[in-house]
Design a protein around this motif. Sequence first.
Motif, PDB file in Angstrom:
ATOM      1  N   SER A  42       0.836  -1.148   0.036  1.00  0.00           N
ATOM      2  CA  SER A  42      -0.025  -0.047  -0.082  1.00  0.00           C
ATOM      3  C   SER A  42       0.820   1.258  -0.039  1.00  0.00           C
ATOM      4  O   SER A  42       2.016   1.285   0.555  1.00  0.00           O
ATOM      5  CB  SER A  42      -1.023  -0.062   1.263  1.00  0.00           C
ATOM      6  N   TYR A  43       0.376   2.126  -0.603  1.00  0.00           N
ATOM      7  CA  TYR A  43       1.216   3.674  -0.880  1.00  0.00           C
ATOM      8  C   TYR A  43       0.505   4.675  -0.510  1.00  0.00           C
ATOM      9  O   TYR A  43      -0.872   4.719  -0.573  1.00  0.00           O
ATOM     10  CB  TYR A  43       1.730   3.598  -2.130  1.00  0.00           C
ATOM     11  N   VAL A  44       0.738   6.025   0.129  1.00  0.00           N
ATOM     12  CA  VAL A  44       0.232   7.178   0.161  1.00  0.00           C
ATOM     13  C   VAL A  44       0.762   7.793  -1.045  1.00  0.00           C
ATOM     14  O   VAL A  44       2.128   8.028  -1.167  1.00  0.00           O
ATOM     15  CB  VAL A  44       0.299   7.830   1.337  1.00  0.00           C
ATOM     16  N   VAL A  45      -0.145   8.407  -1.770  1.00  0.00           N
ATOM     17  CA  VAL A  45       0.531   9.341  -3.091  1.00  0.00           C
ATOM     18  C   VAL A  45       0.030  10.849  -2.602  1.00  0.00           C
ATOM     19  O   VAL A  45      -1.244  10.930  -2.604  1.00  0.00           O
ATOM     20  CB  VAL A  45      -0.037   8.920  -4.283  1.00  0.00           C
ATOM     21  N   ASN A  46       0.864  11.854  -2.609  1.00  0.00           N
ATOM     22  CA  ASN A  46       0.256  13.284  -2.090  1.00  0.00           C
ATOM     23  C   ASN A  46       0.420  13.898  -3.446  1.00  0.00           C
ATOM     24  O   ASN A  46       1.333  14.124  -4.231  1.00  0.00           O
ATOM     25  CB  ASN A  46       1.270  13.707  -0.922  1.00  0.00           C
ATOM     26  N   THR A  47      -0.635  14.968  -3.386  1.00  0.00           N
ATOM     27  CA  THR A  47      -0.728  15.561  -4.594  1.00  0.00           C
ATOM     28  C   THR A  47      -1.514  16.994  -3.965  1.00  0.00           C
ATOM     29  O   THR A  47      -1.675  17.114  -2.810  1.00  0.00           O
ATOM     30  CB  THR A  47      -1.575  15.040  -5.742  1.00  0.00           C
ATOM     31  N   ARG A  48      -1.942  18.009  -4.961  1.00  0.00           N
ATOM     32  CA  ARG A  48      -2.441  19.137  -4.545  1.00  0.00           C
ATOM     33  C   ARG A  48      -3.939  18.717  -4.095  1.00  0.00           C
ATOM     34  O   ARG A  48      -4.794  17.827  -4.758  1.00  0.00           O
ATOM     35  CB  ARG A  48      -2.623  20.294  -5.402  1.00  0.00           C
ATOM     36  N   GLY A  76      -5.486  15.845  -0.446  1.00  0.00           N
ATOM     37  CA  GLY A  76      -4.668  15.809  -1.564  1.00  0.00           C
ATOM     38  C   GLY A  76      -3.838  14.607  -1.047  1.00  0.00           C
ATOM     39  O   GLY A  76      -2.745  14.289  -1.532  1.00  0.00           O
ATOM     40  N   VAL A  77      -4.484  13.579  -0.756  1.00  0.00           N
ATOM     41  CA  VAL A  77      -3.715  12.149  -0.228  1.00  0.00           C
ATOM     42  C   VAL A  77      -4.657  10.966  -0.976  1.00  0.00           C
ATOM     43  O   VAL A  77      -5.866  11.150  -0.791  1.00  0.00           O
ATOM     44  CB  VAL A  77      -4.020  12.106   1.132  1.00  0.00           C
ATOM     45  N   ILE A  78      -3.943  10.248  -1.846  1.00  0.00           N
ATOM     46  CA  ILE A  78      -4.610   8.918  -2.378  1.00  0.00           C
ATOM     47  C   ILE A  78      -3.977   7.667  -1.884  1.00  0.00           C
ATOM     48  O   ILE A  78      -2.609   7.588  -1.639  1.00  0.00           O
ATOM     49  CB  ILE A  78      -4.232   9.161  -4.043  1.00  0.00           C
ATOM     50  N   VAL A  79      -4.527   6.827  -1.368  1.00  0.00           N
ATOM     51  CA  VAL A  79      -4.385   5.353  -1.007  1.00  0.00           C
ATOM     52  C   VAL A  79      -4.097   4.758  -2.412  1.00  0.00           C
ATOM     53  O   VAL A  79      -5.302   4.381  -3.020  1.00  0.00           O
ATOM     54  CB  VAL A  79      -5.153   4.855   0.009  1.00  0.00           C
ATOM     55  N   ALA A  80      -2.961   3.907  -2.531  1.00  0.00           N
ATOM     56  CA  ALA A  80      -3.075   2.946  -3.969  1.00  0.00           C
ATOM     57  C   ALA A  80      -2.130   1.954  -3.498  1.00  0.00           C
ATOM     58  O   ALA A  80      -1.713   1.780  -2.378  1.00  0.00           O
ATOM     59  CB  ALA A  80      -1.898   3.874  -4.931  1.00  0.00           C
ATOM     60  N   ARG A  81      -2.366   1.071  -4.350  1.00  0.00           N
ATOM     61  CA  ARG A  81      -1.617  -0.387  -4.253  1.00  0.00           C
ATOM     62  C   ARG A  81      -0.777  -0.698  -5.223  1.00  0.00           C
ATOM     63  O   ARG A  81      -1.430  -0.450  -6.651  1.00  0.00           O
ATOM     64  CB  ARG A  81      -2.619  -1.510  -3.893  1.00  0.00           C
ATOM     65  N   SER A  82       0.108  -1.384  -5.099  1.00  0.00           N
ATOM     66  CA  SER A  82       1.181  -1.897  -6.478  1.00  0.00           C
ATOM     67  C   SER A  82       1.764  -3.375  -6.185  1.00  0.00           C
ATOM     68  O   SER A  82       2.226  -3.261  -4.966  1.00  0.00           O
ATOM     69  CB  SER A  82       1.960  -0.803  -7.037  1.00  0.00           C
TER      70      SER A  82
END
Length: 489
Positions: A42-48, A76-82
């Motif tokens: 799991s990842y946190v991806v930060n954007t505006r 501006g936080v997205i939880v993603a997986r890879s």
Amino acid sequence: MGVRRLDRLRGGAAGVALATAAALAVPLGAATGAAAAGTALSYVVNTRANHGQVQKAEREITAAGGTVVYAYEQIGVIVARSTDPGFAAALRGRNGIDSVGATRTAGIPAAADETTELVDAPPAAPADGSEPLEPEQWDLRQIGADRAHRVTLGSRAVVVGVLDSGIDATHEDLAANVDPSLSASCINGGVPDTSWQSWQPTTSDHGTHVSGTIAAAKNGKGIVGIAPDVRLASIKVVDDAGFIYPEYAVCGFVWAAEHGVTVTNSSYFIDPWLYTCRSDPDQGAIVTAVRRAVEYSQRRGVLNVAAAGNFNADLAHKSTDTTSPDDTTPLARPVDAGCLELPAELPGVIAVSAVGTNGVKSYYSSYGADVVTVAAPGGDSRFQIPDTPDHNGRVLSTVPGNKYGYKQGTSMATPHVTGVVALLASTHPWASPQALTALLTAEAHPIACPAGPFDPDGTGAFRAVCEGPAADNGFYGHGLVDADAAVRY
């Protein structure tokens, strides 16, 4: 793991004794997010924080081979997986991406049981109107909560969000105060789940114990909480293996912000790093994501209270972490002031240390000048034994199944402070988080540092050095909280 992570720190040691950390951990930047190919992380991806930018970032995540789990556009936080070990590196530097970080270093381990020292079934309610087990609640009397109850039991307009392992909403001392409409689980990848069963406790009684200290009802059964008439929201952020991953915490703070919560209780640190270091790309992204969620809650009127931890560590002078990452094999690594215990060391968060029945720092409690805000009863079963019927130096509270048990730790100190904040919010309904903080620290009783090093058994095993004046020092912050003074302020 042989010992549940929840038992090892979380701000709270469960059961008869605190387990101490004994492992080694990783140099900064090494082993972070380094899972084998094919293993989902799991990842946190930060954007505006705007709709268009978040959508663009979601497209970048997909293009990099990731899957969007949930987007918190508000911050501006997205939880993603890879499953691609190179996912974070591939995404960093893409247009519109501020930072990317793996939130774990391995999958979630199998659950293990945590222990609690149970007490016998409570007797019938005393004729004087007190609770059956109240004589064992030395902690209640230490901060004047019994006297505060003559003024107020708290307001139903005040909601306490318990970010923990869930609350047993059927417990005889909690059922009247748990509000299902404000409760949710965040452990499904950081996606809120409002189903009733999702936010109930499963493998841990920790959240139920914390909740009883805050708001066990004054109903002639068992114990009584610090603010027995306020409402509780169960916000489950601890998974069945005892971990609080960053995406769970982000979900929890945003949920609290958007559901009318007045104050949150965080008796934990965020995994998998005891200290999350801003200089590391993965860990830096975690700090950003959690900080944004906490700041969002603060802007929405939430005051957050968190445990300082149970390592007898000086948080103002960090040097080495031998416990992280705690979801794989820890390796020794240097740490410094840029490495934060989350969420306790974030701006605006009330960080709580623990004392025993004598009002002295508990042997396990972490500390730190300009880190600890206030102190509260967390128990000390080694060196501070109360003159109560059980002579138990731990804190008595509710556990699932209409039972009661003793625990100790800064996990137990923190809900005492949260309960006092709930009383302050009840008597000062228009107070902002900043105003509540000022009131809390103003009513606290200053405790001076000891004359020499703290060494309760003379062996050096628990040696600690306190820095600062009585009005604000590393062991006790502004002092021991006072519930009675709070309601009369």
